[in-house]
Design a protein around this motif. Sequence first.
Motif, PDB file in Angstrom:
ATOM      1  N   GLY A 304       5.114  -1.366   4.010  1.00  0.00           N
ATOM      2  CA  GLY A 304       6.525  -0.975   4.153  1.00  0.00           C
ATOM      3  C   GLY A 304       6.941  -0.887   5.610  1.00  0.00           C
ATOM      4  N   THR A 305       7.596   0.222   5.927  1.00  0.00           N
ATOM      5  CA  THR A 305       8.093   0.434   7.283  1.00  0.00           C
ATOM      6  C   THR A 305       6.952   0.449   8.302  1.00  0.00           C
ATOM      7  N   THR A 355      -1.372   6.355   1.802  1.00  0.00           N
ATOM      8  CA  THR A 355      -1.017   5.147   1.041  1.00  0.00           C
ATOM      9  C   THR A 355      -2.285   4.451   0.540  1.00  0.00           C
ATOM     10  N   THR A 358      -3.392   1.111   2.120  1.00  0.00           N
ATOM     11  CA  THR A 358      -3.798   1.228   3.527  1.00  0.00           C
ATOM     12  C   THR A 358      -5.162   1.910   3.610  1.00  0.00           C
ATOM     13  N   SER A 403      11.794   5.795   5.480  1.00  0.00           N
ATOM     14  CA  SER A 403      11.200   6.262   6.734  1.00  0.00           C
ATOM     15  C   SER A 403      12.093   5.920   7.928  1.00  0.00           C
ATOM     16  N   LYS A 605       7.855   8.496  -1.807  1.00  0.00           N
ATOM     17  CA  LYS A 605       7.592   8.680  -0.384  1.00  0.00           C
ATOM     18  C   LYS A 605       6.202   8.194  -0.013  1.00  0.00           C
TER      19      LYS A 605
HETATM   20  C1  G6P Z   1       6.451   3.832   0.657  1.00  0.00           C
HETATM   21  C2  G6P Z   1       7.634   4.495   1.350  1.00  0.00           C
HETATM   22  C3  G6P Z   1       7.980   3.734   2.622  1.00  0.00           C
HETATM   23  C4  G6P Z   1       6.755   3.634   3.520  1.00  0.00           C
HETATM   24  C5  G6P Z   1       5.568   3.009   2.792  1.00  0.00           C
HETATM   25  C6  G6P Z   1       4.279   3.155   3.598  1.00  0.00           C
HETATM   26  O1  G6P Z   1       6.840   2.602   0.172  1.00  0.00           O
HETATM   27  O2  G6P Z   1       8.754   4.539   0.490  1.00  0.00           O
HETATM   28  O3  G6P Z   1       9.007   4.405   3.319  1.00  0.00           O
HETATM   29  O4  G6P Z   1       7.075   2.864   4.647  1.00  0.00           O
HETATM   30  O5  G6P Z   1       5.349   3.685   1.553  1.00  0.00           O
HETATM   31  O6  G6P Z   1       3.975   4.520   3.714  1.00  0.00           O
HETATM   32  P1  G6P Z   1       3.048   5.150   4.800  1.00  0.00           P
HETATM   33  O7  G6P Z   1       3.017   6.615   4.474  1.00  0.00           O
HETATM   34  O8  G6P Z   1       1.687   4.516   4.645  1.00  0.00           O
HETATM   35  O9  G6P Z   1       3.625   4.853   6.129  1.00  0.00           O
END
Ligand code: G6P
Length: 610
Positions: A304-305, A355, A358, A403, A605
């Motif tokens: 994601g972000t 995540t 990750t 984010s 989130k």
């Molecule tokens: C989810 C959230 C995103 C975020 C992504 C990665 O999809 O909605 O906003 O960028 O996870 O999350 P992290 O906590 O690993 O940065």
Amino acid sequence: MCGIVGYLGHRRALPVLLNGLKRLEYRGYDSAGIAVPTEDGLYIAKRAGTVAQLEALLAGVELPATSGIGHTRWATHGEPLDRNAHPHTDASGRIAIVHNGIIENYSTLKAKLREDGYTFRSDTDTEVLAVFIGALYEQYGDLELAVRTALSEVQGTFGIVILCADQPDTLIAARRGSPIVIGIGDGEYIVASDATAIVEYTRSVFYLTDDEMAIITREGCQTKTIDDIPTSVQLLELEFDLERIEKGGFPHFMLKEIYEQPQTFLDACRGRLLPHEGNVKLGGLRSVEPQLRRARRLILTGCGTSWHAALVGEYWIEELARLPVEVEYASEFRYRNPVLFPEDIVIAISQSGETADTLAAVREAKLRGATVLGIVNVVGSSIARETHAGVYIHAGPEIGVASTKAFTSQLAVLMLLALYLGRMRHLSAAQAQDIAAEIRRLPEKIQYILDHAEHIRQIARQYAQARNFLYLGRGVNFPIALEGALKLKEIAYIHAEGYPAAEMKHGPIALIDENMPVVVIAPRDELYEKVLSNIEEIRARHGQIIAIANEGDTELPHVANHIITIPHTLPLLTPVLTVIPLQLLAYFIAVERGLNVDMPRNLAKSVTVE
Ligand code: G6P
């Protein structure tokens, strides 16, 4: 993903649980529920919908219980219906469980339990776990043993808290892959999936590690592995206070967090930037300095972000340290059989540090012998703990699902890292000094953009009903085009694509007509003229151009329909500024469309499942 809370102490449990669920609602918000013990067994209330709806259901309910568990859900197995909401109970209804994660072998377990005559009321994997624990409890007559046995047989991930009517003064919590943090107050314990539910009661916490469980009673808290080997815990002090997790007068957390960025950007750099020496101090990387000197390649990974931050980092590190960088989606990296050399450095970027993809990428890279670092926000989170070393971004809790401040803080740390690696290699002290001096000016420049937000709101009004958006950027601002488009998709539910501006003519140009707003990131840099040509191509097809331009730009006002200005900075540093108007644009469009900005549909989130 979902939010878990458990309480055992001297207060009435129900208000504590509801309060905790409200704090955790940003993690999942399609159903909510609680369970507390009464003299006649467990009292359970749960329903699809928000915590406020659960609270309405409980209006006027007075329960003396001083222990209980609660959950706010983001559906994985089973639609968000009342019957799928947590807590789930075993067959007897005496054991209740709240669960984050996924029990992967739930269908095999369910089939076996069915053969033994058990029936199920929900479509969830969690109920299977509850019934399984209940069946073992019936057999052994020992709750802890039943939980341990069940957990050693399940595959998948869990963060759980269990309450049993027969032992109302006990909570059992356990984790594998899904965080559980336990707060120790004065004569009370609060168990939660993240510290936001705890901080108003106590700052003294510890995290369970994988395959660890806690048996919490009024006499104390005992931890052990699920194989019954006693463990010791490491107490941490929470760094943030209540104010950081309240809206503080802003209508949404997202807006508050956007406005926090001058401060959070500064916090990420605090004590690390040594502008006079033209250097950077990153204490968290000291232990891996030899590896960083030897490194021939970096692999940045995230989702994601955070993945977008990694893309910006690629430009910066390659430019300043002349070190090859690859950026990989963590979800791809983990399954791709990646080629890794012992001298490679893998850097996982994650706001939450939890995540699932990750974390799996971190484990895969470690297995293959790479040095693995983390750029993480949440102190003590899984990625922070499992990486060899790392740098915290210190952005404070980020509650808005989309984010924002974590992104600019990730950028801050990536820029510091680029300088640090650069100074180990070719970058001169003078070059680093110039960049460092400009980094210090960025917070006030971010503030300038925020002070002019009203203009962005006006633009947002005009485009709130658009069905598609295109975002274009070049070079280091290409990832910002991706991030701008992602923000709009996430919270305004408008289809948006980010593209490198020059690629537009290889496809997206076919979409451009008078109904297509195109956001073009066009700061004065070496690619400015080229972006101007791209703008002409859009104009020729009557696209609506919203340009992000430097103050004093005299050309763009003639060709763009709208101009959003940002202060001047070094071209390399522009992403820190160009992203701010895009965050605001998405925010104002979502508000204009009447959407719940902090809780966008279907999103979570922290995605702790695959
Ligand atoms: C989810 C959230 C995103 C975020 C992504 C990665 O999809 O909605 O906003 O960028 O996870 O999350 P992290 O906590 O690993 O940065």
